[in-house]
Design a protein around this motif. Structure first.
Motif, PDB file in Angstrom:
ATOM      1  N   ALA A 142      -8.508 -19.108  43.810  1.00  0.00           N
ATOM      2  CA  ALA A 142      -9.054 -19.749  42.617  1.00  0.00           C
ATOM      3  C   ALA A 142      -9.521 -20.962  43.117  1.00  0.00           C
ATOM      4  O   ALA A 142      -9.712 -21.838  42.203  1.00  0.00           O
ATOM      5  N   GLY A 143      -9.771 -21.561  44.210  1.00  0.00           N
ATOM      6  CA  GLY A 143     -10.224 -22.803  44.814  1.00  0.00           C
ATOM      7  C   GLY A 143      -9.742 -23.207  45.931  1.00  0.00           C
ATOM      8  O   GLY A 143      -9.025 -22.706  46.599  1.00  0.00           O
ATOM      9  N   GLU A 144     -10.441 -24.303  46.588  1.00  0.00           N
ATOM     10  CA  GLU A 144     -10.051 -24.734  47.922  1.00  0.00           C
ATOM     11  C   GLU A 144     -10.298 -26.257  47.844  1.00  0.00           C
ATOM     12  O   GLU A 144     -11.248 -26.728  47.223  1.00  0.00           O
ATOM     13  N   ALA A 145      -9.581 -27.006  48.848  1.00  0.00           N
ATOM     14  CA  ALA A 145      -9.793 -28.402  49.008  1.00  0.00           C
ATOM     15  C   ALA A 145      -9.311 -28.991  50.214  1.00  0.00           C
ATOM     16  O   ALA A 145      -8.599 -28.442  51.022  1.00  0.00           O
ATOM     17  N   GLY A 146      -9.913 -30.099  50.526  1.00  0.00           N
ATOM     18  CA  GLY A 146      -9.513 -30.579  51.820  1.00  0.00           C
ATOM     19  C   GLY A 146      -8.891 -31.846  51.980  1.00  0.00           C
ATOM     20  O   GLY A 146      -8.540 -32.458  52.980  1.00  0.00           O
ATOM     21  N   ASN A 147      -8.985 -32.629  50.831  1.00  0.00           N
ATOM     22  CA  ASN A 147      -7.983 -33.984  51.059  1.00  0.00           C
ATOM     23  C   ASN A 147      -7.162 -33.892  49.800  1.00  0.00           C
ATOM     24  O   ASN A 147      -7.060 -33.202  48.728  1.00  0.00           O
ATOM     25  N   VAL A 148      -6.192 -35.048  49.903  1.00  0.00           N
ATOM     26  CA  VAL A 148      -5.253 -35.046  48.966  1.00  0.00           C
ATOM     27  C   VAL A 148      -5.630 -35.182  47.443  1.00  0.00           C
ATOM     28  O   VAL A 148      -5.040 -34.608  46.661  1.00  0.00           O
ATOM     29  N   SER A 149      -6.664 -36.012  47.422  1.00  0.00           N
ATOM     30  CA  SER A 149      -6.884 -36.362  45.909  1.00  0.00           C
ATOM     31  C   SER A 149      -7.473 -35.125  45.098  1.00  0.00           C
ATOM     32  O   SER A 149      -7.043 -34.811  43.893  1.00  0.00           O
ATOM     33  N   SER A 150      -8.649 -34.622  45.703  1.00  0.00           N
ATOM     34  CA  SER A 150      -9.244 -33.427  45.159  1.00  0.00           C
ATOM     35  C   SER A 150      -8.211 -32.114  45.136  1.00  0.00           C
ATOM     36  O   SER A 150      -8.249 -31.486  44.068  1.00  0.00           O
ATOM     37  N   ALA A 151      -7.173 -32.035  46.055  1.00  0.00           N
ATOM     38  CA  ALA A 151      -6.175 -31.096  45.935  1.00  0.00           C
ATOM     39  C   ALA A 151      -5.250 -31.056  44.575  1.00  0.00           C
ATOM     40  O   ALA A 151      -4.970 -30.085  44.158  1.00  0.00           O
ATOM     41  N   GLU A 200      -5.555 -28.333  37.792  1.00  0.00           N
ATOM     42  CA  GLU A 200      -6.532 -27.630  36.976  1.00  0.00           C
ATOM     43  C   GLU A 200      -6.252 -26.162  36.838  1.00  0.00           C
ATOM     44  O   GLU A 200      -6.149 -25.203  35.916  1.00  0.00           O
ATOM     45  N   VAL A 201      -6.037 -25.523  38.141  1.00  0.00           N
ATOM     46  CA  VAL A 201      -5.716 -23.821  38.309  1.00  0.00           C
ATOM     47  C   VAL A 201      -4.729 -23.368  37.921  1.00  0.00           C
ATOM     48  O   VAL A 201      -4.211 -22.278  37.466  1.00  0.00           O
ATOM     49  N   ASN A 202      -3.475 -24.215  38.146  1.00  0.00           N
ATOM     50  CA  ASN A 202      -2.146 -23.716  37.890  1.00  0.00           C
ATOM     51  C   ASN A 202      -1.723 -22.348  38.894  1.00  0.00           C
ATOM     52  O   ASN A 202      -1.796 -21.425  38.271  1.00  0.00           O
ATOM     53  N   PRO A 203      -2.172 -22.678  40.138  1.00  0.00           N
ATOM     54  CA  PRO A 203      -1.945 -21.209  41.137  1.00  0.00           C
ATOM     55  C   PRO A 203      -0.588 -20.790  41.055  1.00  0.00           C
ATOM     56  O   PRO A 203       0.286 -21.458  40.744  1.00  0.00           O
ATOM     57  N   ASP A 204      -0.528 -19.538  41.612  1.00  0.00           N
ATOM     58  CA  ASP A 204       1.044 -19.077  41.864  1.00  0.00           C
ATOM     59  C   ASP A 204       1.329 -19.138  43.431  1.00  0.00           C
ATOM     60  O   ASP A 204       2.530 -19.490  43.568  1.00  0.00           O
ATOM     61  N   ILE A 205       0.143 -19.314  44.046  1.00  0.00           N
ATOM     62  CA  ILE A 205       0.614 -19.422  45.655  1.00  0.00           C
ATOM     63  C   ILE A 205      -0.340 -20.493  46.497  1.00  0.00           C
ATOM     64  O   ILE A 205      -1.541 -20.481  45.946  1.00  0.00           O
ATOM     65  N   VAL A 206       0.052 -21.474  47.242  1.00  0.00           N
ATOM     66  CA  VAL A 206      -0.794 -22.437  47.929  1.00  0.00           C
ATOM     67  C   VAL A 206      -0.507 -22.265  49.318  1.00  0.00           C
ATOM     68  O   VAL A 206       0.617 -22.489  49.776  1.00  0.00           O
ATOM     69  N   LEU A 207      -1.908 -22.233  50.022  1.00  0.00           N
ATOM     70  CA  LEU A 207      -1.737 -22.259  51.489  1.00  0.00           C
ATOM     71  C   LEU A 207      -2.082 -23.812  51.710  1.00  0.00           C
ATOM     72  O   LEU A 207      -2.998 -24.136  51.337  1.00  0.00           O
ATOM     73  N   MET A 208      -1.132 -24.158  52.500  1.00  0.00           N
ATOM     74  CA  MET A 208      -1.238 -25.496  52.599  1.00  0.00           C
ATOM     75  C   MET A 208      -0.987 -26.240  53.972  1.00  0.00           C
ATOM     76  O   MET A 208       0.065 -26.101  54.769  1.00  0.00           O
TER      77      MET A 208
END
Lengths: 249, 659
Positions: free
Chosen positions: A31-40, A46-54
């Protein structure tokens, strides 16, 4: 469709994750990807995900800072890191899942499958993430350990552990109040992190809390008698260094 | 002249089982709290003599542990009296043995011997084999030290016979090593060696030897090698002794190791070194009378060799004035001998004559041929009587023997390797500068092998594989291999050709460009005046600065980031410029320290100091922040490094001048 979000500062590595997810988990949507803290932070809110790969190391900070912003949260986390001893210790203390880069397909799918399965049964625990951050910041030296079993999440005080017994890929924790907790992780996972808290292995299959030793019985090659009455054998090869440690107390 | 051995710790070792935790506790406690604790126990036991004896014993033991020997003796004496009143033979034997060992430590040799005799009588009544043998052997040591070899060997062999005939292997090495030492004292090298090897063979069998025994075995092996003039082997053994003793924090062993090394160096003619080692040995000296007498004699001998006769004479005279020297025959003889020689050297012939007389009297008493013969006879008798049983015992040891054969060879090899290694490290210590260099090389290797970068690079290569872009994957894998190989090879060397350094840098930058997906580019420019094959540079000097750039300069920029590396020659210096068009230090937070970055900078500075010293010319680097410039296109930062321009030729020249 369950939603998964990728937080990773290496663009190519993100591609690898997406590839592996598409191959193995049709029920998951990236549902989305990010590379830094602020955008993450913005993405996850916004997305309210079930799982986050971090990934732990991010462009402008690390994922522990990210979690601090998001608390309380209710998604499953899988940590990924190229190399970070310190963070991995904190993760082990808190019973989170983690994988190392470059990822191994088996470990990766195993960790994601575990997270998917946990979605239905186990709610996220605030105390688990609290313990993670405490250990990472190093504020809590006499800290706690999170143990995860198939049915529950235990947060126990490390100084209340009497000893651990290894049985292949299982470890049983014996507490000073005689409770026993069986976790499906090998004892080596715990040896490294508990050594800093005064634990020692008098025998290949046992890890004892040195502060909870009642006495050393010299008969039959030697026994450690714990305060809760348990008797633990001392292997002859480990005996000298074990006695040395006790003498140094 | 070699330091003999040490005693009686065994007595304490054997009793550790029961009193172990008490001992741990007592180490930290003050005398007061010890007193409180045991007074309560003693009062509590008032009506029960057995409890009272045990409490007194434990108290005495704890006092002994913290060095309060006199108070300890009081407790044991009280316990001793009680045991006799109650005819408690078991306790009387244990207490008597302990008490005797404490008296010996205080230099009261005769009292010690008489207590051992009484304790031995009680032990015989109690019928406990281990105790009888232990006390018998302790008694034998007393006799041996005071020069009464006949009694010494009689008691020692009796103890050994008792142990062997009962197949009582516990602490058997203690017995073998003591018999070996008695033969050593009486000058019988063949038998000394024979019993020493018996102890050595069994030292790793569970329960046969305490840590102290192992230390004693190495000491004796070293002394034997010294005696047979194999000085290198001797140093190796003493070094092992030092390691073993350090591992167990065993002060007397450490002191002995240094002292015996000193005596080897004396024989090698390195007197200054011997004196230095002696001083090191003194730092670990305990309270034991024997140690002090030995040390005085030894120092006197060294001073004699160094020509300071008066100083030497003062030391021996101090020894001879002691009333307790009578208990240590060999040392007394040594002192008298020295006294004679020193007086002679100082031209005080009358004094010398007097001491020479006394020397002869003592010599004939202690080194009597007849006594020596008797000692040997007694041993032969024992051997004959034991012969049958020996065979049995060997069978019983069969297990041990297979182990001995298998491990013996392995141990010998391991052991000579260890000994050699010990000696090697010892030499290394003398070359501090060299060590520092090695240390730095390792640090350098670790700082360049940034695991975070390496694994992330591999992770990116993995992506190409999943995308089936084999050309790119293979290309970057090649870069990766060349980079790691370059780091591994170069970090060992002091200087490498410029082209080799640039190759590593290029591989590194290629991987970074790939990892960052082209967000950053690079450009390396080398001035035509420079000969890349001829000119040399310390390895991996430029890369940390480039890595800093990439990590910090380009965070959040939207344009193409570029790293420039420029090299040129200026006034016989090599100038390296690392520049970027990024945020500039102020904005990039250059001062903020991430662990890795600060580490590579610290290492750069450490290397810089060493190189400056070696090359005799300064190495400088300056940092320029370009972000204040009004012209936006040239924002960023610049690092300028000045190094002396090196070639193989001027390095050789430098070598010839400085070394």
């Amino acid at each position: 469709m369950k939603k998964i979000v990728i937080i990773e500062d290496e663009p190519r590595t993100r591609e690898t994750y997406k590839h592996l997810l598409a191959q193995n988990f049709t029920e998951l949507e990236v549902a989305g990807e990010a590379g830094n803290v602020s955008s993450a932070v913005a993405l996850i809110r916004e997305v309210n995900p079930d799982i986050v790969l971090m990934d732990i190391e991010l462009e402008d900070g690390n994922s522990f800072q990210l979690l601090q912003h998001l608390r309380p949260y209710n998604f499953k986390i899988i940590f990924i890191t190229a190399y970070n001893d310190y963070a991995i210790k904190a993760i082990k203390f808190s019973a989170f899942d983690y994988i190392m880069k470059p990822v191994n397909e088996f470990e990766f799918t195993h960790a994601v499958a575990n997270a998917v399965q946990a979605l239905n049964c186990c709610p996220s625990s605030e105390s688990q993430v609290e313990n993670l951050l405490d250990h990472y910041e190093g504020t809590q030296k006499s800290g706690k350990l999170v143990l995860r079993t198939s049915e529950a999440l235990y947060v126990i005080k490390i100084d209340q552990i009497s000893h651990c017994k290894s049985d292949n890929s299982y470890t049983t924790f014996f507490l000073s109040d005689k409770r026993e907790i069986l976790v499906s992780k090998g004892m080596t996972e715990y040896v490294e992190i508990l050594e800093d808290y005064g634990f020692y292995r008098p025998h290949q299959s046992f890890l004892v809390n040195i502060n909870q030793i009642n006495k050393i019985d010299k008969s039959d090659g030697g026994f450690v008698v714990m305060e809760n009455g348990a008797e633990i054998p001392i292997s002859s090869r480990r005996k000298p260094s074990f006695l040395n440690i006790l003498q140094g107390l | 002249m070699k330091k003999l051995t040490w005693f009686y710790i065994l007595v304490l070792c054997l009793s550790w089982g029961g009193a172990f935790l008490d001992t741990v506790w007592a180490n930290d406690a003050q005398l007061d709290s010890l007193h409180c604790y045991y007074s309560a126990q003693i009062q509590g036991a008032e009506s029960n003599d057995t409890l009272l004896m045990d409490a007194l014993f434990a108290y005495g033991e704890s006092l002994d542990d913290i060095g309060e020997t006199e108070l300890a003796v009081e407790q044991f004496e009280a316990s001793w009296n009680l045991a006799q009143e109650n005819d408690d033979v078991v306790r009387a034997a244990d207490v008597g043995n302990y008490l005797a060992s404490l008296y010996w430590e205080q230099g009261e040799c005769e009292k010690s011997t008489s207590f051992y005799l009484e304790a031995l009588a009680f032990a015989h009544k109690s019928g406990r084999v281990g105790t009888i043998a232990k006390i018998g052997m302790n008694l034998a040591c007393n006799y041996s030290l005071s020069g009464d070899y006949e009694n010494a060997i009689t008691h020692a062999l009796k103890a050994l016979e008792l142990k062997e005939s009962n197949r009582h292997l516990e602490m058997i090495c203690y017995h073998y090593i003591n018999v070996a030492n008695i033969f050593r004292e009486s000058g019988n090298t063949v038998k000394w060696r024979e019993y020493l090897l018996k102890a050595y063979a069994l030292k790793d069998v569970e329960g046969c030897a305490s840590a102290v025994d192992v230390a004693k075995i190495y000491n004796s092996l070293g002394s034997l090698a010294h005696e047979q003039n194999d000085l290198t082997a001797a140093l190796g053994y003493f070094d092992t002794l030092l390691m073993v003793s350090r591992e167990h924090d065993f002060q007397q062993g450490i002191s002995t190791a240094f002292a015996n090394m000193a005596s080897v160096y004396k024989d090698l003619g390195e007197l200054e070194k011997a004196l230095a080692l002696t001083e090191e040995a003194e730092a670990y000296l305990g309270d034991h009378t024997y140690e002090h007498i030995y040390n005085n004699n030894w120092k006197a001998l060294l001073h004699k060799e160094l020509g300071s006769y008066t100083e030497a004479l003062n030391l021996v005279e101090a020894n001879l004035a002691r009333k307790d020297i009578g208990g240590y025959a060999t040392e007394k003889l040594k002192a008298i001998e020295l006294c004679y020689e020193l007086n002679y050297l100082l031209g005080q012939y009358q004094e010398a004559f007097r001491w020479n007389d006394s020397l002869r009297v003592n010599e004939s008493r202690f080194r009597d041929e007849r006594v020596r013969g008797m000692v040997e006879d007694l041993e032969t008798q024992y051997q004959m009587a034991q012969k049958e049983m020996q065979i049995e015992l060997l069978e019983a040891e069969n297990e041990v023997k297979t182990q001995r054969i298998r491990m013996g060879m392995g141990l010998l090899v391991l052991f000579s390797v260890l000994g050699g290694f010990g000696f090697y490290t010892y030499r290394m210590k003398q070359q501090q500068a060299f060590l520092l260099q090695t240390d730095l090389q390792q640090k350098l290797l670790r700082s360049q092998m940034n695991p975070h970068f390496l694994f992330n690079a591999l992770s990116s290569i993995q992506c190409f594989m999943y995308q089936k872009d084999t050309e790119l994957a293979a290309g970057y894998l090649g870069n990766f291999a060349a980079l790691t190989r370059g780091i591994l090879e170069h970090s060992r060397r002091d200087f490498i050709p410029l082209c080799a350094e640039l190759k590593v840098l290029e591989n590194y930058l290629e991987l970074e460009v790939m990892r960052l997906d082209g967000k950053v580019a690079y450009q390396i420019e080398v001035d035509e005046q420079l000969d890349c094959d001829l000119h040399l540079i310390p390895p991996l000097v430029i890369q940390p600065f480039v890595e800093n750039c990439i990590k910090h300069a380009f965070t959040g920029i939207t344009y193409q980031g570029i790293v420039f590396v420029r090299l040129h020659e200026e006034k016989n210096h090599l100038v390296v410029v690392v520049e970027d068009n990024g945020l500039g230090f102020a904005k990039a937070g250059f001062a903020s320290t991430t662990e890795h970055k600060s580490m590579s900078m610290a290492i750069f500075n450490e290397r810089r100091l060493i190189l400056e010293k070696r090359l005799g010319s300064p190495i400088s680097f300056e940092v320029v922040d370009l972000s204040d410039r009004t012209d936006e296109s040239s924002s960023g930062s610049r690092v300028i490094i000045h190094l002396p321009l090196l070639t193989n030729q001027n390095l050789n020249h430098e070598k010839n001048c400085n070394y």
